[in-house]
Design a protein around this motif. Structure first.
Motif, PDB file in Angstrom:
ATOM      1  N   TYR A  44      11.789   7.460   3.496  1.00 24.25           N
ATOM      2  CA  TYR A  44      12.698   6.790   4.425  1.00 24.25           C
ATOM      3  C   TYR A  44      12.319   7.006   5.890  1.00 24.25           C
ATOM      4  CZ  TYR A  44      15.929   5.143   0.872  1.00 24.25           C
ATOM      5  OH  TYR A  44      16.483   4.472  -0.176  1.00 24.25           O
ATOM      6  N   ASN A  45      11.424   7.936   6.169  1.00 21.24           N
ATOM      7  CA  ASN A  45      10.901   8.064   7.533  1.00 21.24           C
ATOM      8  C   ASN A  45      10.008   6.876   7.891  1.00 21.24           C
ATOM      9  OD1 ASN A  45      12.113  10.549   8.176  1.00 21.24           O
ATOM     10  ND2 ASN A  45      10.459  11.669   7.153  1.00 21.24           N
ATOM     11  N   TYR A  46       9.515   6.165   6.878  1.00 18.76           N
ATOM     12  CA  TYR A  46       8.570   5.068   7.097  1.00 18.76           C
ATOM     13  C   TYR A  46       9.125   3.694   6.756  1.00 18.76           C
ATOM     14  CZ  TYR A  46       5.312   8.908   7.526  1.00 18.76           C
ATOM     15  OH  TYR A  46       4.685  10.044   7.927  1.00 18.76           O
ATOM     16  N   VAL A  47      10.097   3.627   5.868  1.00 15.72           N
ATOM     17  CA  VAL A  47      10.714   2.353   5.491  1.00 15.72           C
ATOM     18  C   VAL A  47      12.227   2.511   5.501  1.00 15.72           C
ATOM     19  CG1 VAL A  47       8.737   1.580   4.104  1.00 15.72           C
ATOM     20  CG2 VAL A  47      10.602   2.811   2.992  1.00 15.72           C
ATOM     21  N   ASP A  48      12.940   1.414   5.747  1.00 12.79           N
ATOM     22  CA  ASP A  48      14.397   1.460   5.827  1.00 12.79           C
ATOM     23  C   ASP A  48      15.089   1.288   4.480  1.00 12.79           C
ATOM     24  OD1 ASP A  48      14.275   1.804   8.586  1.00 12.79           O
ATOM     25  OD2 ASP A  48      14.313  -0.354   8.959  1.00 12.79           O
ATOM     26  N   SER A  49      14.402   0.621   3.543  1.00 14.59           N
ATOM     27  CA  SER A  49      15.047   0.289   2.278  1.00 14.59           C
ATOM     28  C   SER A  49      13.984  -0.090   1.249  1.00 14.59           C
ATOM     29  CB  SER A  49      15.987  -0.905   2.471  1.00 14.59           C
ATOM     30  OG  SER A  49      15.217  -2.046   2.852  1.00 14.59           O
ATOM     31  N   LYS A  50      14.429  -0.277   0.026  1.00  9.30           N
ATOM     32  CA  LYS A  50      13.504  -0.747  -1.000  1.00  9.30           C
ATOM     33  C   LYS A  50      12.962  -2.126  -0.605  1.00  9.30           C
ATOM     34  CE  LYS A  50      12.881  -2.081  -5.766  1.00  9.30           C
ATOM     35  NZ  LYS A  50      13.473  -2.419  -7.042  1.00  9.30           N
ATOM     36  N   ALA A  51      13.808  -2.967  -0.051  1.00 14.22           N
ATOM     37  CA  ALA A  51      13.358  -4.298   0.371  1.00 14.22           C
ATOM     38  C   ALA A  51      12.247  -4.177   1.408  1.00 14.22           C
ATOM     39  CB  ALA A  51      14.526  -5.109   0.931  1.00 14.22           C
ATOM     40  N   ASP A  52      12.388  -3.261   2.334  1.00 13.75           N
ATOM     41  CA  ASP A  52      11.359  -3.032   3.350  1.00 13.75           C
ATOM     42  C   ASP A  52      10.081  -2.510   2.699  1.00 13.75           C
ATOM     43  OD1 ASP A  52      10.250  -2.842   5.938  1.00 13.75           O
ATOM     44  OD2 ASP A  52      11.022  -0.800   6.209  1.00 13.75           O
ATOM     45  N   LEU A  53      10.211  -1.596   1.752  1.00 16.57           N
ATOM     46  CA  LEU A  53       9.051  -1.051   1.043  1.00 16.57           C
ATOM     47  C   LEU A  53       8.312  -2.148   0.278  1.00 16.57           C
ATOM     48  CD1 LEU A  53       7.311   1.292  -0.050  1.00 16.57           C
ATOM     49  CD2 LEU A  53       9.041   1.561  -1.864  1.00 16.57           C
ATOM     50  N   VAL A  54       9.045  -2.965  -0.457  1.00 21.09           N
ATOM     51  CA  VAL A  54       8.417  -4.033  -1.240  1.00 21.09           C
ATOM     52  C   VAL A  54       7.774  -5.058  -0.308  1.00 21.09           C
ATOM     53  CG1 VAL A  54       8.847  -5.939  -2.849  1.00 21.09           C
ATOM     54  CG2 VAL A  54       9.840  -3.691  -3.284  1.00 21.09           C
ATOM     55  N   GLY A  55       8.473  -5.414   0.760  1.00 17.53           N
ATOM     56  CA  GLY A  55       7.902  -6.362   1.717  1.00 17.53           C
ATOM     57  C   GLY A  55       6.618  -5.840   2.338  1.00 17.53           C
ATOM     58  N   ALA A  56       6.610  -4.562   2.713  1.00 16.17           N
ATOM     59  CA  ALA A  56       5.400  -3.963   3.285  1.00 16.17           C
ATOM     60  C   ALA A  56       4.286  -3.894   2.245  1.00 16.17           C
ATOM     61  CB  ALA A  56       5.711  -2.575   3.833  1.00 16.17           C
ATOM     62  N   THR A  57       4.648  -3.660   1.003  1.00 17.96           N
ATOM     63  CA  THR A  57       3.651  -3.625  -0.072  1.00 17.96           C
ATOM     64  C   THR A  57       3.059  -5.016  -0.282  1.00 17.96           C
ATOM     65  OG1 THR A  57       4.799  -1.775  -1.121  1.00 17.96           O
ATOM     66  CG2 THR A  57       3.237  -3.002  -2.485  1.00 17.96           C
ATOM     67  N   VAL A  58       3.889  -6.044  -0.250  1.00 17.24           N
ATOM     68  CA  VAL A  58       3.403  -7.420  -0.374  1.00 17.24           C
ATOM     69  C   VAL A  58       2.380  -7.701   0.720  1.00 17.24           C
ATOM     70  CG1 VAL A  58       4.056  -9.857  -0.075  1.00 17.24           C
ATOM     71  CG2 VAL A  58       5.439  -8.362  -1.526  1.00 17.24           C
ATOM     72  N   GLU A  59       2.727  -7.372   1.958  1.00 16.37           N
ATOM     73  CA  GLU A  59       1.812  -7.592   3.071  1.00 16.37           C
ATOM     74  C   GLU A  59       0.519  -6.797   2.872  1.00 16.37           C
ATOM     75  OE1 GLU A  59       2.013  -7.761   7.886  1.00 16.37           O
ATOM     76  OE2 GLU A  59       3.316  -6.318   6.875  1.00 16.37           O
ATOM     77  N   SER A  60       0.640  -5.594   2.371  1.00 15.37           N
ATOM     78  CA  SER A  60      -0.517  -4.743   2.135  1.00 15.37           C
ATOM     79  C   SER A  60      -1.442  -5.342   1.077  1.00 15.37           C
ATOM     80  CB  SER A  60      -0.028  -3.354   1.704  1.00 15.37           C
ATOM     81  OG  SER A  60      -1.075  -2.504   1.380  1.00 15.37           O
ATOM     82  N   VAL A  61      -0.860  -5.922   0.032  1.00 16.93           N
ATOM     83  CA  VAL A  61      -1.668  -6.568  -1.015  1.00 16.93           C
ATOM     84  C   VAL A  61      -2.389  -7.778  -0.434  1.00 16.93           C
ATOM     85  CG1 VAL A  61      -1.556  -7.869  -3.184  1.00 16.93           C
ATOM     86  CG2 VAL A  61      -0.302  -5.717  -2.954  1.00 16.93           C
ATOM     87  N   TRP A  62      -1.676  -8.618   0.322  1.00 18.26           N
ATOM     88  CA  TRP A  62      -2.311  -9.789   0.934  1.00 18.26           C
ATOM     89  C   TRP A  62      -3.460  -9.363   1.842  1.00 18.26           C
ATOM     90  CZ3 TRP A  62      -2.232 -14.473  -0.759  1.00 18.26           C
ATOM     91  CH2 TRP A  62      -1.119 -14.973  -1.414  1.00 18.26           C
ATOM     92  N   ARG A  63      -3.254  -8.299   2.607  1.00 20.15           N
ATOM     93  CA  ARG A  63      -4.322  -7.814   3.491  1.00 20.15           C
ATOM     94  C   ARG A  63      -5.529  -7.350   2.681  1.00 20.15           C
ATOM     95  NH1 ARG A  63      -3.377  -7.330   8.794  1.00 20.15           N
ATOM     96  NH2 ARG A  63      -1.241  -7.285   9.488  1.00 20.15           N
ATOM     97  N   GLU A  64      -5.267  -6.620   1.623  1.00 20.07           N
ATOM     98  CA  GLU A  64      -6.381  -6.159   0.785  1.00 20.07           C
ATOM     99  C   GLU A  64      -7.172  -7.342   0.232  1.00 20.07           C
ATOM    100  OE1 GLU A  64      -7.212  -4.102  -3.508  1.00 20.07           O
ATOM    101  OE2 GLU A  64      -5.465  -3.361  -2.396  1.00 20.07           O
ATOM    102  N   ILE A  65      -6.466  -8.372  -0.178  1.00 18.48           N
ATOM    103  CA  ILE A  65      -7.135  -9.524  -0.781  1.00 18.48           C
ATOM    104  C   ILE A  65      -7.905 -10.334   0.255  1.00 18.48           C
ATOM    105  CG2 ILE A  65      -6.760 -11.730  -1.973  1.00 18.48           C
ATOM    106  CD1 ILE A  65      -4.340 -10.371  -3.367  1.00 18.48           C
ATOM    107  N   PHE A  66      -7.311 -10.595   1.411  1.00 24.97           N
ATOM    108  CA  PHE A  66      -7.885 -11.582   2.327  1.00 24.97           C
ATOM    109  C   PHE A  66      -8.375 -11.086   3.682  1.00 24.97           C
ATOM    110  CE2 PHE A  66      -5.581 -14.472  -0.481  1.00 24.97           C
ATOM    111  CZ  PHE A  66      -6.619 -15.336  -0.771  1.00 24.97           C
ATOM    112  N   HIS A  67      -8.008  -9.921   4.107  1.00 25.34           N
ATOM    113  CA  HIS A  67      -8.396  -9.503   5.453  1.00 25.34           C
ATOM    114  C   HIS A  67      -9.735  -8.772   5.401  1.00 25.34           C
ATOM    115  CE1 HIS A  67      -7.522  -9.029   9.645  1.00 25.34           C
ATOM    116  NE2 HIS A  67      -7.821  -7.759   9.582  1.00 25.34           N
ATOM    117  N   ARG A  68     -10.809  -9.532   5.526  1.00 24.06           N
ATOM    118  CA  ARG A  68     -12.153  -8.970   5.418  1.00 24.06           C
ATOM    119  C   ARG A  68     -12.973  -9.348   6.644  1.00 24.06           C
ATOM    120  NH1 ARG A  68     -11.074  -5.540   1.715  1.00 24.06           N
ATOM    121  NH2 ARG A  68     -11.371  -6.110  -0.432  1.00 24.06           N
ATOM    122  N   GLN A  69     -12.968  -8.514   7.642  1.00 24.23           N
ATOM    123  CA  GLN A  69     -13.753  -8.788   8.840  1.00 24.23           C
ATOM    124  C   GLN A  69     -15.223  -8.438   8.642  1.00 24.23           C
ATOM    125  OE1 GLN A  69     -12.597 -10.483  11.229  1.00 24.23           O
ATOM    126  NE2 GLN A  69     -10.478 -10.411  10.621  1.00 24.23           N
TER     127      GLN A  69
END
Length: 185
Positions: A44-69
């Motif tokens: 909870y020091n890093y996320v406000d709720s489960k919704a925030d955790l899942v949303g951040a995880t979704v963004e993290s997965v998208w970054r892993e898949i597509f963010h390739r500089q």
């Protein structure tokens, strides 16, 4: 349990691992805390709720898949970019089974808005990348684009093909590449 501080990066890495091992339903504050070896309060020091955790995880997965500089060759031509996107879709499908389908069905309960917003952000990033590559592609024949048929509209059409392929689980770029060749070159 160790209550020592962790990092947001570690939390997201453990969350992605939980998704890979057990699916999205495995991601919770408690399960991520256990995977990180920290207390629930630490998460909870890093996320406000489960919704925030899942949303951040979704963004993290998208970054892993597509963010390739580190793959500049993928952005030198429209064909290379289209091929790269399809390769990344295949990677995402293999690494995170069901991830794309989950988004097509419109995310889960309270996590829906955050996950959807982050997915839309990833899609806007991919679309902007396609547009930029189209505008820089030296192989595009003069007159390929008009006032009515712009690079932006063609990028939108290509992106729609990619989204449809993603939902079908079809990661062969041949049809999209043929459209690129016949339309632009």
């Amino acid at each position: 349990m160790n209550s020592a501080a962790t990092s947001k990066d570690e939390i997201l890495a453990k969350s992605r691992e939980l998704v890979r091992q057990s699916g999205w339903s495995a991601v919770s504050i408690r399960s991520v805390a256990a995977a990180c070896g920290v207390s629930v309060g630490c998460i909870y020091n890093y996320v406000d709720s489960k919704a925030d955790l899942v949303g951040a995880t979704v963004e993290s997965v998208w970054r892993e898949i597509f963010h390739r500089q580190d793959e500049p060759a993928a952005f030198r031509s429209t064909e290379a970019c289209v091929t790269w996107v399809y390769e990344r879709l295949a990677y995402g499908h293999e690494r995170y089974p069901g991830f794309f389908t989950l988004h097509s069905l419109g995310f889960m309960g309270e996590e829906k808005e955050g996950g959807r917003r982050r997915m839309d952000g990833a899609w806007r990033h991919i679309l902007a990348m396609l547009r930029a590559v189209l505008e820089r592609d030296a192989r595009v024949r003069p007159g390929a684009f008009t006032e009515a048929f712009t690079a932006e509209r063609f990028a939108d059409a290509l992106f729609s093909l990619m989204l449809a392929a993603m939902l079908r689980g079809d990661f062969d770029p041949a049809a999209a590449l043929e459209i690129v060749r016949r339309t632009l070159y």
